[in-house]
Design an enzyme around this catalytic site. Sequence first.
Site: not given
Length: 259
Positions: A74, A198
């Site tokens: 991530c 993101c």
Amino acid sequence: MELLFSKYQGAGNDFIIIDNRSNSFPKNNIEIIRKLCDRRFGVGADGLILLENSTKNDFTMVYYNADGNESTMCGNGGRCIVAFAKHLDIIGDKTIFDAIDGKHVATIKEDMVRLQMIDIDKIDLFENHTFLNTGSPHHISFDSNIDKLDIKKLGKKIRYGAPYFEEGTNVNFVEQISDNSFKIRTYERGVENETLACGTGATAVAIAANKLNKTTLNTVKIEVLGGSLEVSFKKAGDQYKNVFLKGPAQLVFKGNISI
Ligand SMILES: N[C@@H](CCC[C@H](N)C(=O)O)C(=O)O
């Protein structure tokens, strides 16, 4: 058990971060992670991150999606854990830490974190989309008016469809704004919804845009629903090296919760 947590956000992608250097967090309990990330029954977040000890580097990052499952890298979470480590005085303005996709170098100045991502040497080009892995898998399609799209509906169809099926992918819808800036909206696997940003997705879009000759520049601005990110890289033949993701990473609040 009382749990001390911190909530961080990076361009609106939000995370619960826990100092687990004592190994006391029940990391195999999917239900607890899912409940902590639930926006009505818990703290609320797109994911949960544990900061653990590393034998070689400053710390290890372990990442779970909001559905409770451990997942791949991530990017925004990586930037937020750097801010967390700095607030804990584990690091100074520079760090090297371990994550599921390998070693990451990062720097922090006030609330801006610049994080090195993995090198990219495989980009799959298709008629209507591009696929690449920037630590997490990303399906990318360019469109003319992404504001109008139903991202949850379209993203879900692609994420669960062929060739991804259960393992899935994150799905990015992209609109070019200028020579070196792009607006993106991302459906995230494991959140199973659109998120406000993101990081691995922004990175994938910048590299795909360069590969498709939509930009010739090697610093690309990515506008997301929760703010702005910047991706820079060096192109060496078919490879993209020195890939960096830069953007804000901020503490939202800290607290205790019974689990
Ligand atoms: N928010 C992330 C990506 C997190 C992982 C993703 N949901 C997956 O399971 O692939 C980012 O900032 O990169």
